[in-house]
Every structure is written in C-alpha cells, then in structure tokens.
Design a protein around this motif. Structure first.
Motif, short mmCIF file in Angstrom:
data_model
loop_
_atom_site.label_atom_id
_atom_site.label_comp_id
_atom_site.label_asym_id
_atom_site.label_seq_id
_atom_site.Cartn_x
_atom_site.Cartn_y
_atom_site.Cartn_z
N ARG A 213 0.83 -1.20 0.00
CA ARG A 213 0.00 0.00 0.00
C ARG A 213 0.87 1.26 0.00
O ARG A 213 0.55 2.24 -0.68
CB ARG A 213 -0.94 -0.01 1.21
CG ARG A 213 -2.07 -1.03 1.12
CD ARG A 213 -3.10 -0.83 2.20
NE ARG A 213 -2.55 -1.01 3.54
CZ ARG A 213 -2.49 -2.18 4.17
NH1 ARG A 213 -2.93 -3.28 3.58
NH2 ARG A 213 -1.98 -2.27 5.39
N GLU A 214 1.95 1.23 0.77
CA GLU A 214 2.86 2.38 0.79
C GLU A 214 3.51 2.59 -0.58
O GLU A 214 3.69 3.72 -1.02
CB GLU A 214 3.94 2.18 1.86
CG GLU A 214 3.43 2.26 3.29
CD GLU A 214 3.05 3.67 3.71
OE1 GLU A 214 3.46 4.63 3.02
OE2 GLU A 214 2.35 3.81 4.73
N ASP A 217 0.80 4.01 -2.89
CA ASP A 217 0.50 5.39 -2.54
C ASP A 217 1.65 6.33 -2.91
O ASP A 217 1.42 7.49 -3.30
CB ASP A 217 0.18 5.51 -1.05
CG ASP A 217 -1.12 4.80 -0.67
OD1 ASP A 217 -1.86 4.38 -1.59
OD2 ASP A 217 -1.38 4.68 0.53
N TYR A 220 1.48 6.95 -6.55
CA TYR A 220 0.34 7.83 -6.79
C TYR A 220 0.71 9.29 -6.48
O TYR A 220 0.41 10.20 -7.27
CB TYR A 220 -0.84 7.38 -5.91
CG TYR A 220 -2.12 8.15 -6.13
CD1 TYR A 220 -2.96 7.85 -7.20
CD2 TYR A 220 -2.49 9.15 -5.24
CE1 TYR A 220 -4.15 8.54 -7.39
CE2 TYR A 220 -3.69 9.85 -5.41
CZ TYR A 220 -4.51 9.54 -6.50
OH TYR A 220 -5.68 10.23 -6.68
N ARG A 221 1.36 9.50 -5.34
CA ARG A 221 1.78 10.87 -5.00
C ARG A 221 2.76 11.40 -6.04
O ARG A 221 2.69 12.56 -6.46
CB ARG A 221 2.43 10.91 -3.61
CG ARG A 221 1.47 10.67 -2.46
CD ARG A 221 2.12 11.02 -1.13
NE ARG A 221 3.34 10.25 -0.87
CZ ARG A 221 3.36 9.07 -0.26
NH1 ARG A 221 2.22 8.52 0.15
NH2 ARG A 221 4.49 8.44 -0.05
N VAL A 255 -7.28 6.69 -5.07
CA VAL A 255 -6.11 5.88 -5.43
C VAL A 255 -6.54 4.48 -5.86
O VAL A 255 -5.91 3.86 -6.73
CB VAL A 255 -5.11 5.82 -4.25
CG1 VAL A 255 -5.69 5.11 -3.04
CG2 VAL A 255 -3.80 5.15 -4.68
#
Length: 471
Positions: A213-214, A217, A220-221, A255
């Motif tokens: 997940r990190e 994410d 995504y960022r 996301v």
C-alpha cells in the motif's frame, strides 16, 4: 552468522538516502536513548565523517541528525513540516532535544562536516559528544552501513536488535537452494517459514501488504506532483507529464480507482515500458523531495522494486495479493544475501550495491511469482546483478537526483528482462551462480576508487556544471 529479516531489507523509510538520511537519523535516535534524561545535557556536538561529510548536505544528513535528536520518528513524521522545523533550529540557535529540552545549538558550530577525515571502519561515520551537568560526558560513534542499518563502535551491531537465528538459515544462495530442495518449498515459502522467527504468520502477510500500500500510494503521489526537485540542480519532475500522456484524460477520484484504471491499460510493449519508467521516476522524485518511500534495499534504489511490482500488478494476469506477498518475501530474502556477503552501501560499493542489488531483488521476486523454480529465481537475481557490476555512484551536487533517478528506471527494466531470461533458461546450463556474482560484486567494490563511492568527487559529479553547496 546472524539472520536478517526480509522486512529489514524492505521497509518504510524517508528520502532521500537510506545511508545518509535514515542511518544518521536512527543513530541520532540511538544516542538520544542513551542520554536518558535530556534535561541534564548542557551542550552537544555532532561530527560527520567521510561520505557523510562530503555529500551530507545534498543527502539531507544534517536534516536527519537534527530531526533524530529532536525525538522524531522518520516513519511517522509529517514530511511536509521538516523544512520549516530545520529552518527554525538554525534561526533560533536552539535544538528541541528529545522534543522537550530547548538546548543551545549553533548549526554552523555544533554540526561539523569533517570532509578530510574518513574513519577506518566505514565511509559513513558520525560521532556525538554531549556534555552534561557536573561535567559528565557521553560520546558515541556510529556507522551507517546502508539501507538504514546502523552499527555502534562498541559492539559492531545494531545495538537494540538481539540476534535471531531462523530455523533454516540461508546465508548464501547455495544455502537457499539446499533448503528449498530439502523441504520441497519455493523461495517465498521458505522465506515465509523463516520469517516466523520474528513475527506471526498473520503479521508477515500484514507487513507485506502494508508495504504494498505504501508503494502504491508513493507512486500515486509521485505522478501527481509537478515542478522542480529541491536542492539547486533545477531537475524537473517528469513522472507527472508521462503519467498524464499515458492516461489520455481518463478520470478517477481515489487511489483505488486509479489503480483499477491502470490495470485496464494497453499491454502494448512500448506503453508498458513507459509505464515502468513512470513508476520508477515517480518514486524517486518523491524520494528526492524528502518524501515517504519504501526502502528497498536503499533509498537511492527505492524505485526499482516498486516499478517492477506495479508492473506485475497492472500487466500480469492473475496477479493478486498472495503474489504481492510472495514477491516481497522473495525480493527481501535475496537482498539479505547481498547484505551478509557484500554490501548494500554505495559509499562502500558504488551504485552496483544499490541499483544492482535492487534490480537483482526485483528480478528474483518477478521470477518467483511467474512460476519460476528456486533455481530460476536465483538465476534471475544473478543475471540482473551481473549486468550492474562496476556501476559507480557519482551523484551530481551530492544530491540523489542525477543520475540516480533515471538509474531506477533502467534497473527496473533490467530486472524484468533478467526474470524473462531466467524463466526461458535451464539453470543447469548456467555458468555463473548468484554466490559467484555476489562475491565478484564485493571484490569489485573493494577495487573501486573512492571517488566513485558516493563522494561526488568523480564521474558525472565533476563534469556537470552546478551551483549547489557541495560543489
């Protein structure tokens, strides 16, 4: 030999460097813990040696030390607040030691960059010297070994970590294969079994999926940030524009919707290759901006495994969470072999120790989830590292930007190719083993001139005109 968890190799971190940011941050935290009652401290001096001094500004070593001494945890801190907090320390001449003691601290006087001194044990060294009430002193020296690992001067190991031996120790590729054959297990199954020396079965899966997940994410960022990276090189973020072109106006709100949209993209080779590049750039542009990333096995190489894992998630049929766990466990286990038998520190081995190792880890993970045998998994790792041997670390301006960011994209593509080669090969025909290439990498590291080991004193670092503090 002490066993190392796969989750010590792949873990939550903060940019821009695992050896120059996370390691010093952790060392500062360890020293803070040794101090105990911080209110008794009257003065404090920190000295940085070797590579930490030569490229410390560009890598944020000074920032890491200040935040660590302030009692902050790099896995939890709001990274957007760091610049303002560091500026306040410099302007006020006061350090919030442990978060509670307002200690006089002059940045230019009390944080010393010893550019001309390299301690014999390791190129990444730092010392802390505190004077307390009654004239009592406390002095400690720590070494940042790469990947966020820290060793103390006294015991040569990470002080707070008790030694753990797994039920089926794997300290070499040969050990790994022997255990897989004896137990009839895949690499990820064997790693899953050994990881239970540290945590429960449920916690293993939970930790791997948290890291996934990190990773997602972070990508995504990264693809949603434009502009220029900090540090003075004026490097433009590229992931944003590549991402926008590839999606061609397709919309999403979350996301999760974005992730599902990526899985419906064309599998045209050229487009997939551009996506892999985009994923790698996104992570390392976040890393260069003091963003939260997943260290794998270092920060300078943090984009390789995420790019390959996201490639598998988006473009491989039947790729699910079970395969994510298997990928991470396999990649982490391969990383431990390099950590134990060579180095994952660019200051000790050049960039072959970072991008090379991460590419080998990613290739092994991809081969594992693609149905490769243990022999093919190790062959994939060997192929990836073989074609990174001798890669130098020559960061322009001491920043983790040029050539570091692009190298992550190249390392990811090499990992995918290495996995494909291994899956289409018979390992019995291979003439180079993983153990042989790890040994070769370490010998190459020892022969490499120090100018090419994260000092910014050779290679591109001296041929690119820049105007930043360390040049």
């Amino acid at each position: 030999m002490e066993s190392i968890s796969a989750f010590e190799i792949i873990k939550l971190g903060i940019g821009p460097s695992s050896s120059h940011t996370m390691g010093p941050w952790r060392a500062a935290s360890l020293f803070l813990a040794e101090l105990g009652d911080v209110k008794r401290v009257q003065s404090l001096t920190v000295r940085l040696y070797g590579s930490l001094a030569k490229t410390g500004i560009g890598h944020g070593t000074d920032v890491a030390v200040l935040m660590g001494l302030s009692g902050e945890d790099y896995t939890r801190i709001d990274t957007t607040t760091i610049p303002e907090r560091v500026a306040a320390i410099k302007e006020r001449g006061r350090l919030p030691l442990g978060g509670s003691h307002d200690l006089p601290f002059e940045y230019a006087r009390d944080l010393v960059f010893e550019h001309a001194i390299t301690l014999p044990r390791h190129a990444n060294a730092m010392s802390f010297h505190a004077i307390c009430e009654g004239g009592e002193t406390l002095e400690r020296t720590y070494y940042s070994l790469g990947g966020g690992f820290v060793a103390g001067e006294q015991d040569g190991s990470t002080p707070s970590t008790p030694p753990i031996v797994t039920p089926h120790p794997c300290h070499s590729g040969q050990d790994l294969l022997a255990n897989c054959r004896k137990l009839g297990l895949s690499v990820s199954e064997l790693t899953y079994l050994n990881e239970q020396a540290w945590r429960s079965q449920e916690a293993i899966r939970s930790q791997a999926l948290m890291l996934w997940r990190e990773i997602r994410d972070c990508i995504y960022r990264g693809v949603h940030q434009e502009g220029y990276l900090p540090g003075g090189l004026n490097v433009r973020r590229r992931a944003f524009a590549i991402h926008r072109k590839l999606l061609q106006g397709n919309g999403y709100q979350t996301v999760e919707e974005w992730s599902d949209l990526l899985r419906r993209q064309s599998r045209n080779f050229t487009l997939v290759d551009r996506w892999v590049t985009c994923f790698a750039l996104a992570v390392n542009e976040e890393n260069a901006s003091f963003g939260r990333i997943v260290t794998a096995p270092t920060n300078g190489a943090a984009g390789v495994i995420p790019a390959v894992l996201m490639y598998a998630w988006c473009f491989m049929d039947g790729f699910d969470e079970d395969k994510i766990v298997r990928f991470i466990l396999t990649a982490g286990e391969i990383g431990t072999l390099f950590k134990k038998n060579a180095t994952i520190s660019a200051a000790m081995g050049g960039c072959q120790a970072e991008i090379g190792v991460s590419s080998a880890m990613a290739a092994a993970g991809l081969a594992e989830v693609s149905g490769g045998t243990p022999e093919q998994v190790l062959q994939a790792a060997e192929i990836a590292m073989e074609h990174h041997l001798g890669l130098t670390c020559d960061p322009v301006g001491g920043l983790v930007q040029i050539p570091c960011i692009e190298r992550n994209a190249m390392g990811a593509v090499k990992a995918i190719t290495a996995a494909s080669l291994a899956l289409d090969s018979d390992p019995a025909d291979a003439r180079v083993s993983l153990d042989a290439v790890i040994k070769t990498m370490w010998e190459t590291a020892q022969d490499m001139n120090s100018r090419y080991k994260e000092t910014a004193e050779g290679g591109l670092a001296v041929h690119i005109p820049v105007n930043v503090p360390e040049c």
